[in-house]
Design an enzyme around this catalytic site. Structure first.
Site, PDB file in Angstrom:
ATOM      1  N   ARG A   1     -24.873 -33.532  56.638  1.00  0.00           N
ATOM      2  CA  ARG A   1     -26.315 -33.693  56.732  1.00  0.00           C
ATOM      3  C   ARG A   1     -26.650 -34.776  57.742  1.00  0.00           C
ATOM      4  O   ARG A   1     -25.987 -35.821  57.799  1.00  0.00           O
ATOM      5  CB  ARG A   1     -26.895 -34.128  55.367  1.00  0.00           C
ATOM      6  CG  ARG A   1     -27.173 -32.970  54.430  1.00  0.00           C
ATOM      7  CD  ARG A   1     -28.337 -32.123  54.963  1.00  0.00           C
ATOM      8  NE  ARG A   1     -28.578 -30.942  54.171  1.00  0.00           N
ATOM      9  CZ  ARG A   1     -27.990 -29.740  54.327  1.00  0.00           C
ATOM     10  NH1 ARG A   1     -27.081 -29.565  55.259  1.00  0.00           N
ATOM     11  NH2 ARG A   1     -28.325 -28.723  53.562  1.00  0.00           N
TER      12      ARG A   1
ATOM     13  N   GLU B   1     -34.324 -32.120  62.679  1.00  0.00           N
ATOM     14  CA  GLU B   1     -33.923 -30.835  63.265  1.00  0.00           C
ATOM     15  C   GLU B   1     -35.170 -30.007  63.494  1.00  0.00           C
ATOM     16  O   GLU B   1     -36.093 -30.076  62.672  1.00  0.00           O
ATOM     17  CB  GLU B   1     -32.951 -30.124  62.313  1.00  0.00           C
ATOM     18  CG  GLU B   1     -31.645 -30.899  62.185  1.00  0.00           C
ATOM     19  CD  GLU B   1     -30.644 -30.270  61.217  1.00  0.00           C
ATOM     20  OE1 GLU B   1     -30.835 -29.106  60.825  1.00  0.00           O
ATOM     21  OE2 GLU B   1     -29.676 -30.951  60.861  1.00  0.00           O
TER      22      GLU B   1
ATOM     23  N   HIS C   1     -26.937 -26.688  63.653  1.00  0.00           N
ATOM     24  CA  HIS C   1     -26.799 -26.473  62.203  1.00  0.00           C
ATOM     25  C   HIS C   1     -26.237 -25.073  61.914  1.00  0.00           C
ATOM     26  O   HIS C   1     -26.864 -24.240  61.248  1.00  0.00           O
ATOM     27  CB  HIS C   1     -28.148 -26.681  61.509  1.00  0.00           C
ATOM     28  CG  HIS C   1     -28.012 -26.999  60.045  1.00  0.00           C
ATOM     29  ND1 HIS C   1     -28.854 -27.868  59.389  1.00  0.00           N
ATOM     30  CD2 HIS C   1     -27.140 -26.581  59.098  1.00  0.00           C
ATOM     31  CE1 HIS C   1     -28.500 -27.957  58.121  1.00  0.00           C
ATOM     32  NE2 HIS C   1     -27.465 -27.176  57.926  1.00  0.00           N
TER      33      HIS C   1
HETATM   34  P1  NAD Z   1     -20.055 -31.079  47.054  1.00  0.00           P
HETATM   35  O1  NAD Z   1     -21.129 -31.467  46.133  1.00  0.00           O
HETATM   36  O2  NAD Z   1     -19.021 -30.111  46.613  1.00  0.00           O
HETATM   37  O3  NAD Z   1     -19.311 -32.386  47.585  1.00  0.00           O
HETATM   38  C1  NAD Z   1     -19.964 -33.551  47.940  1.00  0.00           C
HETATM   39  C2  NAD Z   1     -19.026 -34.698  47.611  1.00  0.00           C
HETATM   40  O4  NAD Z   1     -19.575 -35.906  48.114  1.00  0.00           O
HETATM   41  C3  NAD Z   1     -18.833 -34.911  46.097  1.00  0.00           C
HETATM   42  O5  NAD Z   1     -17.459 -34.816  45.753  1.00  0.00           O
HETATM   43  C4  NAD Z   1     -19.364 -36.305  45.864  1.00  0.00           C
HETATM   44  O6  NAD Z   1     -18.648 -37.011  44.867  1.00  0.00           O
HETATM   45  C5  NAD Z   1     -19.185 -36.927  47.223  1.00  0.00           C
HETATM   46  N1  NAD Z   1     -19.994 -38.120  47.442  1.00  0.00           N
HETATM   47  C6  NAD Z   1     -21.232 -38.412  46.965  1.00  0.00           C
HETATM   48  N2  NAD Z   1     -21.598 -39.644  47.375  1.00  0.00           N
HETATM   49  C7  NAD Z   1     -20.571 -40.121  48.119  1.00  0.00           C
HETATM   50  C8  NAD Z   1     -20.351 -41.340  48.805  1.00  0.00           C
HETATM   51  N3  NAD Z   1     -21.266 -42.315  48.827  1.00  0.00           N
HETATM   52  N4  NAD Z   1     -19.177 -41.511  49.452  1.00  0.00           N
HETATM   53  C9  NAD Z   1     -18.236 -40.544  49.427  1.00  0.00           C
HETATM   54  N5  NAD Z   1     -18.384 -39.375  48.794  1.00  0.00           N
HETATM   55  C10 NAD Z   1     -19.542 -39.166  48.149  1.00  0.00           C
HETATM   56  O7  NAD Z   1     -20.811 -30.537  48.364  1.00  0.00           O
HETATM   57  P2  NAD Z   1     -20.243 -29.570  49.459  1.00  0.00           P
HETATM   58  O8  NAD Z   1     -20.546 -28.171  49.098  1.00  0.00           O
HETATM   59  O9  NAD Z   1     -18.859 -29.951  49.783  1.00  0.00           O
HETATM   60  O10 NAD Z   1     -21.219 -29.954  50.676  1.00  0.00           O
HETATM   61  C11 NAD Z   1     -21.047 -31.167  51.370  1.00  0.00           C
HETATM   62  C12 NAD Z   1     -22.177 -31.364  52.365  1.00  0.00           C
HETATM   63  O11 NAD Z   1     -22.176 -30.342  53.342  1.00  0.00           O
HETATM   64  C13 NAD Z   1     -23.569 -31.348  51.758  1.00  0.00           C
HETATM   65  O12 NAD Z   1     -24.346 -32.333  52.405  1.00  0.00           O
HETATM   66  C14 NAD Z   1     -24.099 -29.980  52.137  1.00  0.00           C
HETATM   67  O13 NAD Z   1     -25.492 -29.936  52.178  1.00  0.00           O
HETATM   68  C15 NAD Z   1     -23.511 -29.831  53.502  1.00  0.00           C
HETATM   69  N6  NAD Z   1     -23.398 -28.466  54.009  1.00  0.00           N
HETATM   70  C16 NAD Z   1     -23.685 -28.277  55.317  1.00  0.00           C
HETATM   71  C17 NAD Z   1     -23.552 -27.016  55.844  1.00  0.00           C
HETATM   72  C18 NAD Z   1     -23.903 -26.791  57.285  1.00  0.00           C
HETATM   73  O14 NAD Z   1     -24.403 -25.740  57.608  1.00  0.00           O
HETATM   74  N7  NAD Z   1     -23.637 -27.715  58.164  1.00  0.00           N
HETATM   75  C19 NAD Z   1     -23.125 -25.949  55.063  1.00  0.00           C
HETATM   76  C20 NAD Z   1     -22.823 -26.188  53.721  1.00  0.00           C
HETATM   77  C21 NAD Z   1     -22.963 -27.465  53.203  1.00  0.00           C
HETATM   78  C1  MLT Z   2     -26.313 -25.775  53.292  1.00  0.00           C
HETATM   79  O1  MLT Z   2     -26.661 -26.846  52.795  1.00  0.00           O
HETATM   80  O2  MLT Z   2     -25.942 -24.810  52.614  1.00  0.00           O
HETATM   81  C2  MLT Z   2     -26.329 -25.663  54.782  1.00  0.00           C
HETATM   82  O3  MLT Z   2     -27.028 -26.661  55.381  1.00  0.00           O
HETATM   83  C3  MLT Z   2     -26.494 -24.319  55.311  1.00  0.00           C
HETATM   84  C4  MLT Z   2     -27.884 -23.823  55.545  1.00  0.00           C
HETATM   85  O4  MLT Z   2     -28.472 -23.211  54.651  1.00  0.00           O
HETATM   86  O5  MLT Z   2     -28.398 -23.967  56.637  1.00  0.00           O
END
Ligand code: NAD
Ligand code: MLT
Length: 529
Positions: A233, A262, A280
């Site tokens: 994020r 964004e 993204h």
């Molecule tokens: P998740 O909830 O499985 O994992 C997140 C992890 O972060 C957890 O294990 C949590 O304990 C840890 N965390 C929380 N605070 C923390 C801190 N201060 N320091 C270290 N670790 C900490 O989530 P996920 O499904 O693995 O997603 C991770 C990130 O990726 C989210 O921000 C999600 O929105 C983002 N994401 C982005 C895309 C994209 O298109 N770029 C796609 C999917 C998810």
């Molecule tokens: C997510 O949090 O799942 C990702 O940012 C992907 C998205 O929906 O764009």
């Protein structure tokens, strides 16, 4: 009436196929709508499905009077005001697993691209240059990858990094030694990760605690020539500090899929040759988009048909094995809560719920939410549900206490709901006797009774004297109120007593006024369950 679903961000057509096929579900698209048009469409909508573009603000939520569920086709819910949703009794669901693989693969692609400068080399070639010296990269083998946030995506990235023979060090507040060992990573503090890593990739949510966590101080702790990847994020990395760290040579490269604002077209970081960026795209694969859309569509259908969901964000989900144990008590707890909303007089200060017998072994929080829903429904109608009942009770200053005990006075299970007000303390106890026999109220205050918790009840507190029952019966007959069943309980002969009557229709205050004034009657409550 059909359950209306508004879709306000583009979702995979295959992903919403289950919604199209479902009976009694109507879909309305608002992907091209202005905010005003979206609000208009939301007037009679029960569900809203979004990706990350639609900002589901408090204002939007409050202007959608019939909204019951918001589905986020993806993981991050930072575009949804969760507090506002909870306060308005709207359940928010997401698709936590559907794009994990795609996001992890995108992260690996970013790491590789940074290491070998593939995008830059490609752009240079397109400009007609054959520059082999300029684009010398670095290997990943035996380099250290630092992962901050070892959740679903972080763990998948760790697996892949091991495949590249990288060493992996990770920080996550919930990382146990056992999980670290299983994943083959070294657990460390944030500082240890920052200090040890050649590449650092972020996989946390954007929270108050993670906002700008990679700031100027953090950069100082890193190795010279470190490379940074953010596919989680925007806002987790302080972008000005990153810019300075690249300009100073501390950071050799950064790969960004997300930024604090964004679209980030025209951002000064994009002018730096050390930066590569994608708009993204972490979850933008055919597979992920289909998968997240299917997941939220199925949850909307489940909600519309069964009232439950699989992936709630603003309310804990109930695992199937727990659901089996608590579901038989849902109706009883709601009715006991409702009963007390009528029975207790004064300003409510405390609700104590005691679970005895077989329930003492079970996670009873879903039952407490249900009890509170029943209790508050007298004043909040359908504005209270099991998403917001605990929040609403807290907001109006009611102290909620749960107790468990194995001792259940001979019943297999026994639930006591006690309400403490500024005027009195009242109690009701109920038990579930099994599928065939259903539930019973077995005690009201100190009086043992045996009453079906349903329909219209009259609770008449009186002194145990001859004539009281007769006078009540005669009065109700005169008011044309039919008595279906009647229960009498007393503490001792001639002492305090209670009549619990089930009547065929709801009694108005006027109809029971005369009973209140009868000799030996101390209190009368009309209860509609
Ligand atoms: P998740 O909830 O499985 O994992 C997140 C992890 O972060 C957890 O294990 C949590 O304990 C840890 N965390 C929380 N605070 C923390 C801190 N201060 N320091 C270290 N670790 C900490 O989530 P996920 O499904 O693995 O997603 C991770 C990130 O990726 C989210 O921000 C999600 O929105 C983002 N994401 C982005 C895309 C994209 O298109 N770029 C796609 C999917 C998810
Ligand atoms: C997510 O949090 O799942 C990702 O940012 C992907 C998205 O929906 O764009």
């Amino acid at each position: 009436m059909a359950f209306k679903v508004v879709i306000s961000d583009p979702l995979s057509e295959e992903g919403i196929y289950p919604l199209r096929e479902a009976e009694n579900i109507e879909i309305d698209f608002a992907t091209e709508s202005t905010e005003e048009e979206l609000i208009e469409k939301l007037q009679d909508a029960n569900a809203l499905l979004v990706r990350s573009q639609t900002q589901v603000t408090r204002e939007l939520i409050e202007k959608a009077p019939n909204l019951k569920i918001i589905g986020r086709a993806g993981v991050g819910v930072d575009n949804i005001d969760l507090d506002a949703a909870t306060e308005n009794g709207i359940i928010v669901v997401n698709a936590p697993d559907g794009n994990t693989n795609s996001a992890a693969e995108h992260t690996v692609a970013m790491i590789m691209s940074l290491a070998r400068r593939i995008p830059h080399a490609h752009a240079s070639l397109q400009e007609g240059k054959w520059d082999r010296k300029k684009y010398i990269g670095v290997e990943l083998k035996h380099k250290t990858l630092g992962i901050i946030g070892l959740g679903r995506i972080g763990a998948e990235v760790a697996h892949r990094a091991k495949g590249q023979r990288m060493n992996v060090i990770a920080y996550d507040p919930f990382l146990t030694e056992e999980t670290a060992q299983k994943l083959g990573v070294k657990g460390g503090t944030v500082d240890e990760v920052l200090e040890a890593a050649d590449f650092i990739t972020i996989h946390t949510p954007l929270l108050d605690s993670t906002r700008n966590m990679i700031n100027a101080d953090a950069f100082k702790k890193m190795k010279d020539g470190v490379r940074i990847i953010n596919c989680a994020r925007g806002g987790i990395i302080d972008e000005d500090a990153l810019y300075d760290a690249i300009e100073s040579g501390k950071v050799a490269g950064a790969a960004l899929d997300v930024m604090s604002e964004e679209p980030f077209v025209g951002h000064k970081l994009l002018d730096l040759p050390q930066v590569i960026a994608t708009p993204h795209l972490g979850a933008s694969t055919v597979e992920a988009q289909e998968s997240v859309a299917v997941d939220v569509s199925l949850d909307v259908i489940k909600f519309a048909t069964e009232g439950t969901v699989r992936n709630p964000v603003n309310m804990p989900s109930i695992p199937t094995n727990l659901l089996k144990k608590v579901a038989p008590f849902f109706e009883l707890t709601e009715r006991l809560g409702k009963f007390m909303a009528y029975a207790a007089k004064g300003k409510v200060q405390q609700i104590n719920i005691k679970y005895a017998g077989e329930l003492s072994e079970v996670d009873v929080r879903p039952l407490t939410r249900n009890t509170l829903k029943g209790f508050l429904s007298r004043n909040y109608g359908n504005h209270v549900n099991d998403v917001n009942s605990r929040y609403l009770a807290g907001r109006i200053g009611i102290d909620i206490n749960e107790h468990k005990t194995a001792e259940s006075k001979g019943f297999l299970n026994l639930i006591t709901v006690e309400v403490v007000t500024d005027e009195e303390t009242r109690q009701v106890k109920g038990t579930f006797l099994g599928e065939k026999l259903g539930s019973r109220i077995v005690q009201v205050d100190d009086y043992a009774v045996d009453v079906f918790p349903e329909g219209h009840l009259l609770l008449i507190y009186h002194k145990d004297q001859p004539g009281a029952i007769g006078r009540v019966g005669t009065h109700l007959a005169a008011e044309n109120i039919n008595i279906a069943t009647m229960q009498v309980g007393r503490t001792e002969e001639g002492g305090k007593a209670i009549m619990v009557l089930r009547i065929d229709h709801s009694a108005t205050a006027d109809e029971i006024k005369e009973i209140v004034d009868m000799p030996n009657i101390t209190d009368v409550k009309a209860i509609d369950l």
